[in-house]
Scaffold this motif. Sequence first.
Motif, PDB file in Angstrom:
ATOM      1  N   ASP A 159      -3.547   7.308 -11.498  1.00 29.38           N
ATOM      2  CA  ASP A 159      -3.706   7.655 -12.909  1.00 29.38           C
ATOM      3  C   ASP A 159      -2.326   7.885 -13.521  1.00 29.38           C
ATOM      4  OD1 ASP A 159      -4.286   8.665 -15.399  1.00 29.38           O
ATOM      5  OD2 ASP A 159      -5.640  10.229 -14.670  1.00 29.38           O
ATOM      6  N   PRO A 160      -1.858   6.978 -14.365  1.00 27.95           N
ATOM      7  CA  PRO A 160      -0.513   7.140 -14.934  1.00 27.95           C
ATOM      8  C   PRO A 160      -0.361   8.396 -15.789  1.00 27.95           C
ATOM      9  CG  PRO A 160      -1.665   5.307 -15.969  1.00 27.95           C
ATOM     10  CD  PRO A 160      -2.526   5.783 -14.850  1.00 27.95           C
ATOM     11  N   ARG A 161      -1.468   8.932 -16.286  1.00 23.04           N
ATOM     12  CA  ARG A 161      -1.393  10.164 -17.089  1.00 23.04           C
ATOM     13  C   ARG A 161      -0.929  11.356 -16.262  1.00 23.04           C
ATOM     14  NH1 ARG A 161      -7.403  10.070 -19.035  1.00 23.04           N
ATOM     15  NH2 ARG A 161      -7.466   9.629 -16.818  1.00 23.04           N
ATOM     16  N   GLN A 162      -1.074  11.244 -14.949  1.00 25.04           N
ATOM     17  CA  GLN A 162      -0.707  12.349 -14.064  1.00 25.04           C
ATOM     18  C   GLN A 162       0.730  12.240 -13.547  1.00 25.04           C
ATOM     19  OE1 GLN A 162      -2.846  14.877 -13.772  1.00 25.04           O
ATOM     20  NE2 GLN A 162      -4.115  13.683 -15.156  1.00 25.04           N
ATOM     21  N   ILE A 163       1.442  11.207 -13.959  1.00 28.73           N
ATOM     22  CA  ILE A 163       2.815  11.003 -13.496  1.00 28.73           C
ATOM     23  C   ILE A 163       3.784  11.387 -14.609  1.00 28.73           C
ATOM     24  CG2 ILE A 163       4.519   9.279 -12.784  1.00 28.73           C
ATOM     25  CD1 ILE A 163       2.313   7.818 -11.332  1.00 28.73           C
ATOM     26  N   HIS A 164       4.743  12.243 -14.275  1.00 26.69           N
ATOM     27  CA  HIS A 164       5.763  12.659 -15.238  1.00 26.69           C
ATOM     28  C   HIS A 164       7.164  12.358 -14.729  1.00 26.69           C
ATOM     29  CE1 HIS A 164       2.675  14.551 -17.675  1.00 26.69           C
ATOM     30  NE2 HIS A 164       2.144  14.958 -16.542  1.00 26.69           N
ATOM     31  N   GLN A 165       7.300  12.037 -13.459  1.00 26.06           N
ATOM     32  CA  GLN A 165       8.589  11.721 -12.869  1.00 26.06           C
ATOM     33  C   GLN A 165       8.958  10.264 -13.177  1.00 26.06           C
ATOM     34  OE1 GLN A 165       5.813  12.736 -11.358  1.00 26.06           O
ATOM     35  NE2 GLN A 165       6.205  14.092  -9.630  1.00 26.06           N
ATOM     36  N   PRO A 166      10.252   9.941 -13.131  1.00 21.46           N
ATOM     37  CA  PRO A 166      10.670   8.547 -13.314  1.00 21.46           C
ATOM     38  C   PRO A 166      10.134   7.658 -12.189  1.00 21.46           C
ATOM     39  CG  PRO A 166      12.530  10.046 -13.523  1.00 21.46           C
ATOM     40  CD  PRO A 166      11.377  10.853 -13.016  1.00 21.46           C
ATOM     41  N   VAL A 167       9.739   6.437 -12.554  1.00 18.80           N
ATOM     42  CA  VAL A 167       9.186   5.488 -11.587  1.00 18.80           C
ATOM     43  C   VAL A 167       9.933   4.164 -11.718  1.00 18.80           C
ATOM     44  CG1 VAL A 167       7.123   4.247 -10.841  1.00 18.80           C
ATOM     45  CG2 VAL A 167       6.906   6.556 -11.758  1.00 18.80           C
ATOM     46  N   TRP A 168      10.309   3.608 -10.584  1.00 17.15           N
ATOM     47  CA  TRP A 168      10.909   2.270 -10.508  1.00 17.15           C
ATOM     48  C   TRP A 168       9.856   1.341  -9.936  1.00 17.15           C
ATOM     49  CZ3 TRP A 168      11.900  -1.208  -6.554  1.00 17.15           C
ATOM     50  CH2 TRP A 168      12.785  -2.246  -6.858  1.00 17.15           C
ATOM     51  N   LEU A 169       9.614   0.228 -10.633  1.00 14.40           N
ATOM     52  CA  LEU A 169       8.635  -0.763 -10.185  1.00 14.40           C
ATOM     53  C   LEU A 169       9.331  -2.100  -9.995  1.00 14.40           C
ATOM     54  CD1 LEU A 169       5.815  -0.020 -12.792  1.00 14.40           C
ATOM     55  CD2 LEU A 169       5.984   0.851 -10.461  1.00 14.40           C
TER      56      LEU A 169
ATOM     57  N   PHE B 234       0.839  -1.206   0.000  1.00 17.25           N
ATOM     58  CA  PHE B 234       0.000   0.000   0.000  1.00 17.25           C
ATOM     59  C   PHE B 234       0.872   1.254   0.000  1.00 17.25           C
ATOM     60  CE2 PHE B 234      -2.760   3.194   2.082  1.00 17.25           C
ATOM     61  CZ  PHE B 234      -3.755   3.224   1.124  1.00 17.25           C
ATOM     62  N   GLY B 235       2.044   1.161   0.592  1.00 19.24           N
ATOM     63  CA  GLY B 235       2.988   2.284   0.555  1.00 19.24           C
ATOM     64  C   GLY B 235       3.444   2.580  -0.862  1.00 19.24           C
ATOM     65  N   GLY B 236       3.516   1.549  -1.708  1.00 20.49           N
ATOM     66  CA  GLY B 236       3.837   1.760  -3.119  1.00 20.49           C
ATOM     67  C   GLY B 236       2.722   2.497  -3.835  1.00 20.49           C
ATOM     68  N   PHE B 237       1.478   2.151  -3.491  1.00 20.99           N
ATOM     69  CA  PHE B 237       0.321   2.877  -4.023  1.00 20.99           C
ATOM     70  C   PHE B 237       0.422   4.353  -3.636  1.00 20.99           C
ATOM     71  CE2 PHE B 237      -3.916   4.607  -3.073  1.00 20.99           C
ATOM     72  CZ  PHE B 237      -4.536   4.499  -4.310  1.00 20.99           C
ATOM     73  N   LEU B 238       0.723   4.604  -2.362  1.00 19.93           N
ATOM     74  CA  LEU B 238       0.819   5.992  -1.884  1.00 19.93           C
ATOM     75  C   LEU B 238       1.985   6.736  -2.524  1.00 19.93           C
ATOM     76  CD1 LEU B 238      -0.032   5.500   1.895  1.00 19.93           C
ATOM     77  CD2 LEU B 238      -1.525   6.354   0.071  1.00 19.93           C
ATOM     78  N   ALA B 239       3.104   6.042  -2.733  1.00 21.10           N
ATOM     79  CA  ALA B 239       4.253   6.685  -3.383  1.00 21.10           C
ATOM     80  C   ALA B 239       3.889   7.118  -4.803  1.00 21.10           C
ATOM     81  CB  ALA B 239       5.449   5.737  -3.401  1.00 21.10           C
ATOM     82  N   ALA B 240       3.229   6.223  -5.547  1.00 20.82           N
ATOM     83  CA  ALA B 240       2.815   6.575  -6.909  1.00 20.82           C
ATOM     84  C   ALA B 240       1.762   7.670  -6.887  1.00 20.82           C
ATOM     85  CB  ALA B 240       2.291   5.334  -7.632  1.00 20.82           C
ATOM     86  N   LEU B 241       0.835   7.589  -5.944  1.00 21.47           N
ATOM     87  CA  LEU B 241      -0.211   8.611  -5.832  1.00 21.47           C
ATOM     88  C   LEU B 241       0.405   9.983  -5.550  1.00 21.47           C
ATOM     89  CD1 LEU B 241      -3.300   8.692  -5.990  1.00 21.47           C
ATOM     90  CD2 LEU B 241      -3.333   8.482  -3.498  1.00 21.47           C
ATOM     91  N   ALA B 242       1.449  10.025  -4.726  1.00 19.25           N
ATOM     92  CA  ALA B 242       2.111  11.304  -4.419  1.00 19.25           C
ATOM     93  C   ALA B 242       2.714  11.931  -5.672  1.00 19.25           C
ATOM     94  CB  ALA B 242       3.197  11.088  -3.363  1.00 19.25           C
ATOM     95  N   LEU B 243       3.132  11.107  -6.629  1.00 19.27           N
ATOM     96  CA  LEU B 243       3.697  11.632  -7.873  1.00 19.27           C
ATOM     97  C   LEU B 243       2.645  12.281  -8.759  1.00 19.27           C
ATOM     98  CD1 LEU B 243       6.155   8.741  -8.811  1.00 19.27           C
ATOM     99  CD2 LEU B 243       6.707  10.923  -7.705  1.00 19.27           C
ATOM    100  N   THR B 244       1.368  11.972  -8.526  1.00 20.59           N
ATOM    101  CA  THR B 244       0.305  12.534  -9.374  1.00 20.59           C
ATOM    102  C   THR B 244      -0.082  13.950  -8.967  1.00 20.59           C
ATOM    103  OG1 THR B 244      -1.555  11.710  -8.045  1.00 20.59           O
ATOM    104  CG2 THR B 244      -0.664  10.226  -9.745  1.00 20.59           C
TER     105      THR B 244
END
Length: 142
Positions: free
Chosen positions: A69-79, A4-14
């Motif tokens: 929403d991946p459309r709202q992410i512009h920063q690099p992401v490591w998965l 869930f912390g990964g969800f929050l990390a990605a959400l923070a990028l949006t």
Amino acid sequence: GTSFGGFLAALALTEPDSPFQAGACLNAAFDLDLWLRQPLPWESRHQRSIRRTLLRGDSRPDPQSMRVDPRQIHQPVWLGHALDDTQVLPEQSERFARSLKRLDRPVEQVLWPSGGHTLGTPEDQAQCWDQAERFLKRQVTP
């Protein structure tokens, strides 16, 4: 973040004013609505309780608020995701990575054959986080 912390990390990028230059998400669910509906090979009583409560109806959150929403992410992401994770199925990371790539967003994906949701031994966990740290060091300027 992991799970869930990964969800929050990605959400923070949006967020439009996000202070984060990059994100790292490990064994993360990016679509909680899908996660709630997917039958998992194994789940705890706690997870079943959460599922029943959230899927019950009137108090159910808007599905859009439960997705990154991946459309709202512009920063690099490591998965990173273990292919034998039975808590958050690896399809979550694979689908999210494909979406980011289609949008020409910078994404690096690592899939491990084993480790489960906890990524196995402490040594295995350390190797996973070392990969994430190296990625972040390449992406973030002081």
